[in-house]
Design a protein around this motif. Structure first.
Motif, mmCIF file in Angstrom:
data_model
loop_
_atom_site.group_PDB
_atom_site.id
_atom_site.type_symbol
_atom_site.label_atom_id
_atom_site.label_comp_id
_atom_site.label_asym_id
_atom_site.label_seq_id
_atom_site.Cartn_x
_atom_site.Cartn_y
_atom_site.Cartn_z
ATOM 1 N N ASN A 67 0.848 -1.187 0.000
ATOM 2 C CA ASN A 67 0.000 0.000 0.000
ATOM 3 C C ASN A 67 0.879 1.230 0.000
ATOM 4 O O ASN A 67 1.599 1.492 0.967
ATOM 5 N N GLN A 72 -3.207 0.429 -3.464
ATOM 6 C CA GLN A 72 -2.789 -0.944 -3.214
ATOM 7 C C GLN A 72 -2.202 -1.529 -4.501
ATOM 8 O O GLN A 72 -2.913 -1.799 -5.462
ATOM 9 N N ARG A 278 -9.454 -0.743 -1.069
ATOM 10 C CA ARG A 278 -9.903 0.426 -0.310
ATOM 11 C C ARG A 278 -11.417 0.631 -0.403
ATOM 12 O O ARG A 278 -12.066 0.975 0.584
ATOM 13 N N THR A 300 -7.583 2.728 5.727
ATOM 14 C CA THR A 300 -6.231 2.520 5.183
ATOM 15 C C THR A 300 -5.601 1.261 5.760
ATOM 16 O O THR A 300 -5.025 0.450 5.027
#
Length: 376
Positions: A67, A72, A278, A300
C-alpha cells in the motif's frame, strides 16, 4: 546510481474511478526505505523518490500487495535481472494442509511456521467432501492407506495454507517431521508431528513434496481461475465477526491471537485470508464514517495488506467476544482489562490487533460481507 542500490518490480493498480488497470515500474531503495514509481503507459514519473516508512524489505516479493499512499499495488513481476536474482531465486510457495486432527492446534502451527520464516499468503478453512478429498490425494489411490486418509480429511474441516519463503517446500517438510509421529518424536522431537501427532494416520498436516506438487495443490484450494475452489465453512448463525488486522498479520501475531481465542473457549467456525481493497474497506467500515475520528486511518489499515477473517460461533457470542477483544484503545485496555486481545496485541486505536462486531445485530451481516460477498 548503481542498480544494486534498488529493487525494481512491475506493479499493477486498479483505478476504481476510471475502471482501469494501471501499470507501473515500482522501485524500492532499501538503504533509506524510499520508493519511486514510473507510469508505463504515459512514460513519465508518477511518484518521485520518497521515503515511506510503512514498507519494508520483507514486503518485496512477487505476488505481494503493498500500500503506497492509499494505492494498493500488486507486485506482478521482477523488472530487472538483479532484483529477480537477489529476491526471487529462493522464494517458493507451498501448500500446508492442516488436517482435522491438527485444526485445534492451528495457532501453535502458525507460530512455528512464522518462526521458520514462512509467510502465510493465503488461508481458508473448508470441509472437503469424500470426492474432493479423493481428488486431492488421487496419486495415493493405489495405496492401502488411501481410504482411511480420505476418510480422515473429509471427516471435519481442514485449513489450507499457502506458505511462502526461501525454499518453502523443504523448510515446511522439515518442520513437519517424519510422517509417523512416533518416528518424529525420536528423530525430530521439535517438529510439528512430534509435538501434535497421534499416529501414522493422524499426522496433523500435509506438505507438498515438490514445486510441481505445490503448484497443483495450491491451485486445488486457491484456483487462479474464476471458480473459488472448495467452499468456506461459514454458517451465519449464532456468530460474530473477528478480523485479525493487516498489521497484526505482518507482525507475525496471527498464531498468538488464534491461541488466545482458543484458550478463552471460543469456537472458530470459519477462517479465511482476504486482501481488502480500499473501496471494500470503506464500505465495510461505513457505519463508523463521521462517528469515529480514526475512520480514514481504519480504512487505510484494513486495505494495507492481507487480513485473516474469522467467524466465531456460540451462544450470545457477539456480546461476550466484544468484551474479550477489549476497549478499542489498547492503552486503555492495558489499564482496565489487561488480558483482552487488544491489550495483549494492539499498538494504538487503529493498529489495535483485531476488529470485532460492535453491535450484535450487525454480527451476521459482517460475517456475510466477507464469506458471502467478498468470497462469493
Amino acid at each position: 546510481m548503481d542498480n544494486k542500490d534498488r529493487f525494481a518490480f512491475l506493479a499493477e493498480w486498479y483505478d476504481p474511478t476510471a475502471c482501469l488497470l494501471r501499470r507501473y515500474q515500482f522501485f524500492y531503495y532499501p538503504n533509506d526505505n524510499s520508493v519511486e514509481m514510473f507510469d508505463l503507459k504515459n512514460q513519465r514519473t508518477f511518484l518521485r523518490r520518497t521515503k515511506y516508512g510503512d514498507i519494508h524489505a520483507k514486503d518485496m516479493f512477487v505476488g505481494n500487495r503493498v500500500n503506497i499512499f492509499s494505492r494498493q499495488l500488486n507486485l506482478v513481476d521482477y523488472a530487472d535481472r538483479y532484483t529477480a536474482t537477489k529476491l526471487g531465486s529462493k522464494k517458493e510457495r507451498t501448500l500446508a494442509l492442516i488436517k482435522p486432527d491438527g485444526v485445534p492446534k492451528i495457532g501453535d502451527i502458525l507460530e512455528m511456521a512464522i518462526a521458520a520464516n514462512l509467510m502465510v499468503t493465503n488461508a481458508k478453512m473448508t470441509h472437503l467432501t469424500w470426492s474432493q478429498a479423493a481428488d486431492f490425494y488421487v496419486e495415493h489411490q493405489s495405496k492401502l492407506f488411501f481410504n482411511s486418509l480420505v476418510q480422515l480429511v473429509s471427516s471435519a474441516p481442514v485449513v489450507a495454507l499457502e506458505l511462502m519463503g526461501d525454499e518453502a517446500v523443504s523448510v515446511w517438510r522439515k518442520l513437519l517431521g517424519p510422517s509417523d509421529p512416533e518416528v518424529a518424536r525420536r528423530e525430530a522431537p521439535q517438529s510439528i508431528r512430534a509435538q501434535f501427532g497421534t499416529d501414522s494416520g493422524k499426522d496433523v498436516a500435509h506438505g507438498s513434496d515438490s514445486l510441481a506438487a505445490a503448484a497443483r495443490e495450491l491451485e486445488f484450494f486457491f484456483p487462479t481461475a474464476i471458480c473459488h475452489g472448495p467452499p468456506n465453512t461459514a454458517i451465519y448463525l449464532d456468530c460474530t465477526c473477528c478480523i485479525i488486522k493487516p498489521h497484526a498479520v505482518a507482525e507475525g501475531l496471527t498464531g498468538k491471537i488464534l491461541n488466545s481465542i482458543a484458550a478463552a473457549g471460543y469456537h472458530i467456525s470459519a477462517l479465511e485470508m482476504f486482501n481488502v481493497d480500499r473501496a471494500n474497506a470503506e464500505e465495510f467500515y461505513e457505519v463508523y464514517k463521521g462517528v469515529v475520528i480514526e475512520y480514514v486511518d481504519m480504512v487505510t489499515e484494513l486495505s494495507l495488506g492481507p487480513c485473516m477473517v474469522l467467524e466465531i460461533h456460540g451462544t450470545d457470542v457477539a456480546k461476550t467476544f466484544r468484551e474479550f477483544c477489549g476497549p478499542a484503545d489498547p492503552e486503555i485496555a492495558r489499564h482496565l482489562r489487561p488480558t483482552t486481545l487488544r491489550a495483549l496485541y494492539g499498538t494504538d486505536k487503529v493498529k489495535n490487533a483485531v476488529h470485532c462486531t460492535d453491535l450484535p445485530e450487525d454480527a451476521v451481516l459482517e460475517v456475510q460481507y466477507f464469506f458471502k460477498i467478498l468470497d462469493g
